[in-house]
Design a protein around this motif. Structure first.
Motif, short mmCIF file in Angstrom:
data_model
loop_
_atom_site.label_atom_id
_atom_site.label_comp_id
_atom_site.label_asym_id
_atom_site.label_seq_id
_atom_site.Cartn_x
_atom_site.Cartn_y
_atom_site.Cartn_z
N GLU A 135 -61.48 -10.03 38.28
CA GLU A 135 -60.66 -8.89 38.67
C GLU A 135 -59.30 -9.31 39.26
N ASP A 136 -59.32 -10.33 40.14
CA ASP A 136 -58.06 -10.77 40.75
C ASP A 136 -57.04 -11.13 39.67
N ALA A 137 -57.50 -11.90 38.71
CA ALA A 137 -56.58 -12.34 37.65
C ALA A 137 -56.14 -11.16 36.79
N ILE A 138 -57.06 -10.25 36.52
CA ILE A 138 -56.71 -9.09 35.68
C ILE A 138 -55.65 -8.24 36.39
N CYS A 139 -55.78 -8.10 37.73
CA CYS A 139 -54.77 -7.32 38.47
C CYS A 139 -53.39 -7.97 38.36
N GLN A 140 -53.37 -9.29 38.49
CA GLN A 140 -52.07 -9.97 38.39
C GLN A 140 -51.51 -9.87 36.97
N LEU A 141 -52.40 -10.04 36.00
CA LEU A 141 -51.93 -9.94 34.61
C LEU A 141 -51.39 -8.54 34.32
N THR A 142 -52.04 -7.54 34.90
CA THR A 142 -51.58 -6.15 34.70
C THR A 142 -50.11 -6.02 35.13
N ARG A 143 -49.80 -6.60 36.30
CA ARG A 143 -48.41 -6.49 36.80
C ARG A 143 -47.46 -7.32 35.94
N GLN A 144 -47.92 -8.46 35.51
CA GLN A 144 -47.03 -9.33 34.74
C GLN A 144 -46.69 -8.73 33.38
N VAL A 145 -47.71 -8.22 32.69
CA VAL A 145 -47.41 -7.67 31.36
C VAL A 145 -46.69 -6.32 31.45
N ALA A 146 -46.83 -5.66 32.61
CA ALA A 146 -46.09 -4.39 32.80
C ALA A 146 -44.58 -4.65 32.74
N THR A 147 -44.16 -5.86 33.13
CA THR A 147 -42.72 -6.18 33.06
C THR A 147 -42.23 -6.23 31.61
N ARG A 148 -43.16 -6.26 30.68
CA ARG A 148 -42.79 -6.26 29.25
C ARG A 148 -43.25 -4.95 28.59
N GLY A 149 -43.46 -3.94 29.42
CA GLY A 149 -43.77 -2.61 28.88
C GLY A 149 -45.18 -2.46 28.35
N ARG A 150 -46.10 -3.34 28.77
CA ARG A 150 -47.47 -3.26 28.27
C ARG A 150 -48.39 -2.60 29.30
N ARG A 151 -49.39 -1.91 28.78
CA ARG A 151 -50.41 -1.26 29.61
C ARG A 151 -51.69 -2.07 29.43
N LEU A 152 -52.29 -2.43 30.57
CA LEU A 152 -53.50 -3.25 30.47
C LEU A 152 -54.76 -2.39 30.61
N VAL A 153 -55.71 -2.62 29.75
CA VAL A 153 -57.00 -1.92 29.79
C VAL A 153 -58.10 -2.96 30.02
N PRO A 154 -58.76 -2.90 31.20
CA PRO A 154 -59.87 -3.83 31.42
C PRO A 154 -61.09 -3.41 30.60
N VAL A 155 -61.83 -4.39 30.13
CA VAL A 155 -63.00 -4.12 29.30
C VAL A 155 -64.16 -4.97 29.82
N ALA A 156 -65.27 -4.32 30.14
CA ALA A 156 -66.44 -5.08 30.58
C ALA A 156 -67.15 -5.67 29.36
#
Ligand SMILES: CN(C)C(=N)NCCC[C@H](N)C(=O)O
Length: 252
Positions: A135-156
């Motif tokens: 989760e920690d990494a996914i939260c950071q990745l969410t912010r990082q890819v948002a800088t390139r206009g991407r929306r992150l969807v976590p998947v279990a």
């Protein structure tokens, strides 16, 4: 950048010592693995990808699975952060290579992330919650890819190594995979692959895809649908839970 570059690393002679988690260990023929890798790389080249070799890492048995070491999103390269200590030393050489390509390099400072858990489809980035990516990494990745206009969807995930073990996408962005291995509730329609290895599709071009020889029915079906399908045998890498996506990072 802008040159359709494929990052690859030659397989270690110690490939057979790589990590296995969900399958039984089987002996690996390193010479055959080297030949299979050459065929894989040739397929990328003939589809127009310029191949860039990472420095050899013969002491790192899993070093050939370069996909896990970085996530490239436009001009941004987010380095992986392996949970397994055996793979940590693979990161610095990927860092050097993506920096040389002129990408902006960022890291995950908390938690763990393997690139095999990240599937990009258009402006959506699917990130698998796995034993390797938390989760920690996914939260950071969410912010990082948002800088390139991407929306992150976590998947279990259900008991599989990586998200891309379970599903990938076709050139039109539709998902293909094994529904039992993923929580499909957050996903659009997931087409059921003809066989489990059919969950692994590398998009080489608008109508061009690459699949493993272990997915013959998927290959036939995609061919019937009008795709230009290249089939490569990567059986020695599959013994280490690798698949066709793991062996390269495609930088469009
Ligand atoms: C999509 N997949 C499966 C990957 N991106 N990586 C496979 C890594 C396999 C390696 N033996 C390991 O266990 O790390």
């Amino acid at each position: 950048m802008g040159e359709r570059t494929a990052l690859v690393r030659r397989p270690s002679p110690r490939l057979g010592d790589g990590i296995v988690t969900h399958i039984e260990r089987r002996p690996v023929d390193a010479a055959l693995a080297a030949r299979q890798h050459e065929t894989y790389v040739a397929a990328l080249e003939s589809a127009g990808w310029r191949v860039r070799w990472l420095p050899p890492a013969d002491d790192l048995p899993d070093g050939v699975f370069v996909e896990d070491t970085v996530v490239v999103c436009d001009d941004l390269a987010v380095l992986g952060r392996p949970r397994v200590p055996e793979r940590v030393e693979e990161i610095p050489s990927m860092e050097g290579t993506v920096a040389e390509l002129g990408l902006e390099v960022t890291r995950i400072d908390e938690g763990f992330l393997d690139g095999g858990d990240v599937l990009q489809v258009g402006n959506t980035v699917y990130a698998g919650r796995s034993a390797r990516t938390n989760e920690d990494a996914i939260c950071q990745l969410t912010r990082q890819v948002a800088t390139r206009g991407r929306r992150l969807v976590p998947v279990a995930l259900n008991d599989c190594l990586h998200l891309k073990t379970a599903m990938t996408a076709l050139p039109d962005g539709s998902l293909i995979g094994v529904p039992e291995l993923v929580d499909t509730s957050a996903l659009p329609y997931l087409r059921v692959a003809q066989e489990s290895a059919g969950a692994h599709v590398v998009v080489l071009g608008e109508k061009q895809v690459l699949v493993g020889a272990s997915a013959p029915r998927t290959a036939d079906q995609l061919t019937a649908e009008g795709y230009d399908v290249t089939v490569v045998d990567i059986g020695e890498f599959e013994k280490l839970e690798g698949c066709v996506t793991c062996l390269s990072v495609l930088v469009p």
